[in-house]
Design an enzyme around this catalytic site. Structure first.
Site, PDB file in Angstrom:
ATOM      1  N   CYS A 124       0.668  -1.169   0.056  1.00  0.00           N
ATOM      2  CA  CYS A 124      -0.014   0.095   0.029  1.00  0.00           C
ATOM      3  C   CYS A 124       0.764   1.195  -0.167  1.00  0.00           C
ATOM      4  O   CYS A 124       1.497   1.521   1.065  1.00  0.00           O
ATOM      5  CB  CYS A 124      -0.863  -0.164   1.087  1.00  0.00           C
ATOM      6  SG  CYS A 124      -1.730   1.538   1.432  1.00  0.00           S
ATOM      7  N   CYS A 127      -0.493   4.260   2.250  1.00  0.00           N
ATOM      8  CA  CYS A 127      -0.548   4.246   3.870  1.00  0.00           C
ATOM      9  C   CYS A 127      -0.367   2.957   4.357  1.00  0.00           C
ATOM     10  O   CYS A 127       0.713   2.345   4.114  1.00  0.00           O
ATOM     11  CB  CYS A 127      -2.048   4.879   4.342  1.00  0.00           C
ATOM     12  SG  CYS A 127      -3.359   4.147   3.181  1.00  0.00           S
ATOM     13  N   SER A 128      -1.368   2.297   4.816  1.00  0.00           N
ATOM     14  CA  SER A 128      -0.996   1.081   5.570  1.00  0.00           C
ATOM     15  C   SER A 128      -2.428   0.000   5.253  1.00  0.00           C
ATOM     16  O   SER A 128      -2.645  -0.668   6.115  1.00  0.00           O
ATOM     17  CB  SER A 128      -0.627   0.919   6.767  1.00  0.00           C
ATOM     18  OG  SER A 128      -1.771   1.651   7.707  1.00  0.00           O
ATOM     19  N   CYS A 129      -2.950   0.078   4.007  1.00  0.00           N
ATOM     20  CA  CYS A 129      -4.033  -0.552   3.719  1.00  0.00           C
ATOM     21  C   CYS A 129      -3.733  -2.130   3.741  1.00  0.00           C
ATOM     22  O   CYS A 129      -2.873  -2.590   3.024  1.00  0.00           O
ATOM     23  CB  CYS A 129      -4.826  -0.213   2.644  1.00  0.00           C
ATOM     24  SG  CYS A 129      -5.335   1.134   2.313  1.00  0.00           S
TER      25      CYS A 129
END
Lengths: 220, 101
Positions: A124, A127-129
């Protein structure tokens, strides 16, 4: 200077050189974390005013952190032993895993299958999906800026650093989960696993194989 | 909104120059790719981020790009691909883009 860097400068004095990566959590010498102090103060006020019960935040964190790799492994093991389930899983991940009693909180689950010609892996960049409802919280490296930037730029170099050198001719598909979908890599069933049952198969499947930075090794 | 694209369509990613909570990374802007899959329609994150939850929903697609097209010095196979989700308003049909040039 960005806001983030600005905050970071206030968190501790810069009398030392950073060695190329930024810390995930900034503590002072006494072990205090700036963000934690703020959260504790807010939580105390919310409890005092009767808006939050004592323990409610802790229980919610526990609920969020309860899903883990075991759920993803169960999904993959079922797909290895049941071709019809595998077909449904690849067509509509969320509906298929609901058959196993596993709820996906995210909008949709896209399951991408590795085979002899194709290796998939997931990142991702923004971000941090991450498919948290079936793999739990992502590892620290997954949310690092280095992984996020390099996975889409030089995926083969990144895989090699994880110890994975793909056979000649295998193409790489990198999935940037930048919006509403979440991704699960369906690894190839390893050689030597023909006699194993579903539970034993699930025991072979690791988090990194389902992110796609590793593969399930042959069974001795 | 009716999805304008379907699997197999060639699309160009626009550079809308928007600020805020945009979900289209710079590295795919101004590149063309192929729609892989219609994902459905979702509330626009650019609106959600500023508290506008009223909609409308926007079609979302998974789009594939050749790695060798995204990165001129890419080291890997010509078949290596980057797959990413893009909202309808960030895309143009490639044919229209060519005519505009």
């Amino acid at each position: 200077m960005s806001d983030q860097e600005h905050t970071h400068d206030h968190a501790h004095s810069h009398d030392h050189a950073h060695d190329g990566h930024e810390p995930l959590v900034v503590e002072d010498e006494a072990g205090n974390i700036e963000g934690q102090i703020l959260v504790d103060a807010l939580q105390t006020l919310l409890v005092e005013r009767g808006l939050v019960f004592p323990g409610e935040v802790r229980r919610e964190i526990e609920r969020i952190e309860a899903p883990g790799v075991h759920l993803g492994a169960k999904i993959v093991a079922r797909a290895w032993v049941d071709d019809d389930f595998r077909t449904r899983l690849l067509a509509d991940g969320k509906s298929a895993v609901a058959e196993l009693g596993i709820g996906v909180g995210e909008a949709q689950l896209i399951v991408v299958a590795n085979d002899a010609d194709t290796h998939n892996f997931v990142c991702c960049t923004l971000c941090s999906c991450y498919p948290r409802s079936i793999l739990g919280q992502p590892p620290a490296w997954y949310i690092s800026k280095a992984y996020r930037a390099r996975a889409v730029r030089e995926p083969r170099a990144v895989l090699e650093e994880f110890g994975l050198v793909l056979p000649d001719g295998v193409r790489v598909l990198v999935h940037d989960s930048n919006a509403d979908m979440r991704y699960l890599v369906l690894p190839q069933r390893p050689k030597g696993s023909e006699g194993l049952g579903e539970d034993q198969l699930a025991g072979l499947i690791t988090r990194d194989c389902m992110i796609g930075v590793s593969v399930v090794g042959p069974v001795a | 909104m009716i999805p304008r694209f379907d699997a197999g369509d060639r699309v160009l990613v626009l550079d809308l120059g928007k600020s805020g909570h945009v979900r289209t990374p710079f590295y795919v802007r101004r590149h063309s790719g192929v729609v892989l899959h219609r994902c459905g329609a979702f509330l626009n994150p650019e609106d959600l981020a500023i508290g506008n939850v009223a909609g409308p929903v926007v079609p979302l697609y998974r789009v594939g790009f050749a790695m060798t097209d995204l990165w001129k010095d890419y080291r890997g196979l010509p078949a290596d691909m980057l797959c990413i989700e893009l909202y309808d308003h960030w895309l143009n049909p490639v044919e229209a883009a060519v005519r505009a040039d």
